[in-house]
Design an enzyme around this catalytic site. Structure first.
Site, PDB file in Angstrom:
ATOM      1  N   ARG A 109     -10.399   0.477   8.158  1.00  0.00           N
ATOM      2  CA  ARG A 109      -9.925  -0.856   8.521  1.00  0.00           C
ATOM      3  C   ARG A 109     -11.001  -1.678   9.211  1.00  0.00           C
ATOM      4  NH1 ARG A 109      -4.156   0.337   8.589  1.00  0.00           N
ATOM      5  NH2 ARG A 109      -3.020  -1.592   8.863  1.00  0.00           N
ATOM      6  N   LYS A 119       0.834  -1.217   0.000  1.00  0.00           N
ATOM      7  CA  LYS A 119       0.000   0.000   0.000  1.00  0.00           C
ATOM      8  C   LYS A 119       0.866   1.264   0.000  1.00  0.00           C
ATOM      9  CE  LYS A 119      -2.134  -1.174   3.826  1.00  0.00           C
ATOM     10  NZ  LYS A 119      -1.444  -2.450   4.107  1.00  0.00           N
ATOM     11  N   ARG A 164      -0.884  -9.161  13.123  1.00  0.00           N
ATOM     12  CA  ARG A 164      -1.434  -8.136  12.214  1.00  0.00           C
ATOM     13  C   ARG A 164      -2.224  -8.803  11.080  1.00  0.00           C
ATOM     14  NH1 ARG A 164       3.988  -5.367  10.727  1.00  0.00           N
ATOM     15  NH2 ARG A 164       2.766  -4.107   9.278  1.00  0.00           N
ATOM     16  N   ARG A 211      11.747  -5.659   5.601  1.00  0.00           N
ATOM     17  CA  ARG A 211      11.513  -4.247   5.256  1.00  0.00           C
ATOM     18  C   ARG A 211      12.337  -3.321   6.150  1.00  0.00           C
ATOM     19  NH1 ARG A 211       5.561  -1.784   5.554  1.00  0.00           N
ATOM     20  NH2 ARG A 211       5.722  -2.583   7.672  1.00  0.00           N
ATOM     21  N   ARG A 242      10.730  -1.363  11.548  1.00  0.00           N
ATOM     22  CA  ARG A 242       9.588  -0.952  12.365  1.00  0.00           C
ATOM     23  C   ARG A 242       9.405  -1.894  13.545  1.00  0.00           C
ATOM     24  NH1 ARG A 242       4.588   0.370   8.311  1.00  0.00           N
ATOM     25  NH2 ARG A 242       3.496  -0.926   9.832  1.00  0.00           N
TER      26      ARG A 242
HETATM   27  P1  AP5 Z   1       4.839  -1.637   1.903  1.00  0.00           P
HETATM   28  O1  AP5 Z   1       4.544  -0.804   0.714  1.00  0.00           O
HETATM   29  O2  AP5 Z   1       5.539  -0.981   3.052  1.00  0.00           O
HETATM   30  O3  AP5 Z   1       3.498  -2.375   2.407  1.00  0.00           O
HETATM   31  P2  AP5 Z   1       2.240  -1.831   3.187  1.00  0.00           P
HETATM   32  O4  AP5 Z   1       1.042  -2.525   2.637  1.00  0.00           O
HETATM   33  O5  AP5 Z   1       2.220  -0.324   3.199  1.00  0.00           O
HETATM   34  O6  AP5 Z   1       2.546  -2.413   4.632  1.00  0.00           O
HETATM   35  P3  AP5 Z   1       2.326  -1.815   6.078  1.00  0.00           P
HETATM   36  O7  AP5 Z   1       3.047  -2.735   7.008  1.00  0.00           O
HETATM   37  O8  AP5 Z   1       2.720  -0.368   6.156  1.00  0.00           O
HETATM   38  O9  AP5 Z   1       0.792  -1.955   6.242  1.00  0.00           O
HETATM   39  P4  AP5 Z   1       0.018  -2.023   7.551  1.00  0.00           P
HETATM   40  O10 AP5 Z   1      -1.370  -1.922   7.065  1.00  0.00           O
HETATM   41  O11 AP5 Z   1       0.329  -3.160   8.428  1.00  0.00           O
HETATM   42  O12 AP5 Z   1       0.586  -0.762   8.375  1.00  0.00           O
HETATM   43  P5  AP5 Z   1       0.036   0.690   8.688  1.00  0.00           P
HETATM   44  O13 AP5 Z   1       1.215   1.568   8.752  1.00  0.00           O
HETATM   45  O14 AP5 Z   1      -1.100   1.070   7.820  1.00  0.00           O
HETATM   46  O15 AP5 Z   1       5.680  -2.896   1.417  1.00  0.00           O
HETATM   47  C1  AP5 Z   1       6.135  -3.876   2.332  1.00  0.00           C
HETATM   48  C2  AP5 Z   1       7.490  -4.457   1.868  1.00  0.00           C
HETATM   49  O16 AP5 Z   1       7.280  -5.157   0.644  1.00  0.00           O
HETATM   50  C3  AP5 Z   1       8.556  -3.399   1.575  1.00  0.00           C
HETATM   51  O17 AP5 Z   1       9.813  -3.889   1.961  1.00  0.00           O
HETATM   52  C4  AP5 Z   1       8.472  -3.199   0.055  1.00  0.00           C
HETATM   53  O18 AP5 Z   1       9.707  -2.794  -0.493  1.00  0.00           O
HETATM   54  C5  AP5 Z   1       8.072  -4.593  -0.416  1.00  0.00           C
HETATM   55  N1  AP5 Z   1       7.238  -4.575  -1.613  1.00  0.00           N
HETATM   56  C6  AP5 Z   1       6.243  -3.693  -1.921  1.00  0.00           C
HETATM   57  N2  AP5 Z   1       5.681  -4.018  -3.097  1.00  0.00           N
HETATM   58  C7  AP5 Z   1       6.305  -5.148  -3.536  1.00  0.00           C
HETATM   59  C8  AP5 Z   1       6.148  -5.984  -4.681  1.00  0.00           C
HETATM   60  N3  AP5 Z   1       5.216  -5.709  -5.628  1.00  0.00           N
HETATM   61  N4  AP5 Z   1       6.962  -7.053  -4.797  1.00  0.00           N
HETATM   62  C9  AP5 Z   1       7.891  -7.342  -3.846  1.00  0.00           C
HETATM   63  N5  AP5 Z   1       8.090  -6.585  -2.729  1.00  0.00           N
HETATM   64  C10 AP5 Z   1       7.301  -5.508  -2.576  1.00  0.00           C
HETATM   65  O19 AP5 Z   1      -0.581   0.489  10.153  1.00  0.00           O
HETATM   66  C11 AP5 Z   1       0.254   0.179  11.259  1.00  0.00           C
HETATM   67  C12 AP5 Z   1      -0.593   0.056  12.521  1.00  0.00           C
HETATM   68  O20 AP5 Z   1      -1.262   1.303  12.803  1.00  0.00           O
HETATM   69  C13 AP5 Z   1      -1.726  -0.965  12.470  1.00  0.00           C
HETATM   70  O21 AP5 Z   1      -1.271  -2.272  12.755  1.00  0.00           O
HETATM   71  C14 AP5 Z   1      -2.683  -0.420  13.524  1.00  0.00           C
HETATM   72  O22 AP5 Z   1      -2.248  -0.735  14.836  1.00  0.00           O
HETATM   73  C15 AP5 Z   1      -2.564   1.088  13.341  1.00  0.00           C
HETATM   74  N6  AP5 Z   1      -3.563   1.616  12.383  1.00  0.00           N
HETATM   75  C16 AP5 Z   1      -3.307   2.201  11.174  1.00  0.00           C
HETATM   76  N7  AP5 Z   1      -4.446   2.558  10.573  1.00  0.00           N
HETATM   77  C17 AP5 Z   1      -5.455   2.200  11.406  1.00  0.00           C
HETATM   78  C18 AP5 Z   1      -6.872   2.283  11.329  1.00  0.00           C
HETATM   79  N8  AP5 Z   1      -7.490   2.814  10.245  1.00  0.00           N
HETATM   80  N9  AP5 Z   1      -7.593   1.788  12.357  1.00  0.00           N
HETATM   81  C19 AP5 Z   1      -7.002   1.277  13.457  1.00  0.00           C
HETATM   82  N10 AP5 Z   1      -5.667   1.153  13.593  1.00  0.00           N
HETATM   83  C20 AP5 Z   1      -4.888   1.610  12.569  1.00  0.00           C
END
Ligand code: AP5
Length: 237
Positions: free
Chosen positions: A91, A16, A171, A127, A160
């Site tokens: 979410r 994402k 997660r 990552r 992270r």
């Molecule tokens: P990356 O692009 O970083 O993936 P991502 O989907 O953004 O992963 P996140 O871990 O950031 O998502 P998340 O939803 O767990 O975290 P968030 O910060 O939203 O890519 C990942 C890796 O893969 C990288 O190394 C990249 O280089 C590689 N990659 C990418 N594309 C690729 C491809 N095509 N092929 C190969 N490799 C690839 O949330 C964190 C926390 O915040 C949550 O757990 C929760 O506690 C809280 N939170 C956030 N939003 C909410 C909400 N709306 N409600 C409640 N709690 C929330």
């Protein structure tokens, strides 16, 4: 021209954040990443920050009330009037309903990136991120140096807190339990596009842009009012 309101969904590590940057450049809209906003608050060291840090490190979700207030405030800023990319929100079905009320009928396209769980574990475990420019790296590939510094900023990359296998698995469970029902919510309203997130990032970007360009007129109806026959619009690219 209708506003370009994009919701990027998908399990942790599905790409994402990686795709949000590319898609934002294409449509000239701001990225609203709830994870980034929460991490910035967590780093502040305030009482709220410490509470958020503990929730995120556990792999659970922050409360709907706090998230809805945060996103409502952000969407009211002037840069979001012509469109936005929401990364990480909604979410839960409760958050999705609150978003529909906030938007008051403005159209959205919900793009979900699909990647198998076992691939996500490997992606997240390796990552590394740059806290300064928020660039995302895959450890061992194309890093700024062997010491793992950002190719753009030169600062040290970090892992992270929630990118360890135990928390990654929690997660993923949280995603399957609480967030997958949101996919059905958008599918019922004819607003969901499913993209294979496994190919290389450039190929995924092309597929997302193709899908968004084809659906920029999608209209999200009033909250709680599914469109008849709309689920047939679900597609895979
Ligand atoms: P990356 O692009 O970083 O993936 P991502 O989907 O953004 O992963 P996140 O871990 O950031 O998502 P998340 O939803 O767990 O975290 P968030 O910060 O939203 O890519 C990942 C890796 O893969 C990288 O190394 C990249 O280089 C590689 N990659 C990418 N594309 C690729 C491809 N095509 N092929 C190969 N490799 C690839 O949330 C964190 C926390 O915040 C949550 O757990 C929760 O506690 C809280 N939170 C956030 N939003 C909410 C909400 N709306 N409600 C409640 N709690 C929330």
């Amino acid at each position: 021209m209708p506003s370009t309101n994009i919701i990027l969904m998908g399990p942790p590590g599905s790409g994402k954040g990686t795709q949000a940057v590319r898609i934002a450049q294409r449509y000239h809209v701001p990225i609203i990443s709830t994870g980034d906003i929460l991490r910035a608050t967590a780093r502040s060291g305030s009482a709220l920050g410490l509470e958020l840090r503990a929730i995120m490190a556990s792999g659970g979700l922050v409360s709907d009330g706090m998230m809805v207030d945060l996103v409502r405030e952000r969407l009211q800023r002037s840069d979001a009037t012509a469109g936005f990319i929401l990364d990480g929100f909604p979410r839960t079905v409760g958050q999705a309903g609150a978003l529909a009320e906030m938007l008051g009928g403005r159209p959205v396209v919900a793009v979900v990136l699909e990647v198998p769980d076992q691939d996500l574990e490997a992606r997240l475990d390796s990552r590394r991120i740059c806290l300064k420019c928020r660039a995302v790296y895959h450890s061992g590939t194309r890093l700024g140096s062997e010491a793992e510094t950002c190719a753009r900023c030169g600062v040290a990359l970090i892992k992270r807190d929630d990118d360890n296998l135990e928390v990654i698995r929690t997660r993923l469970q949280t995603y399957h339990r609480d967030t997958e029902p949101v996919l059905a919510y958008y599918a019922e309203r004819g607003a969901l596009v499913t993209i294979d997130g496994s190919p290389a990032p450039d190929a995924v970007t092309r597929a997302i842009i193709r899908a968004i360009d084809a659906r920029r007129q999608v209209f999200l109806p009033d909250p709680g009012a599914p469109r008849p026959h709309a689920s047939k619009n679900v597609r895979r690219s």
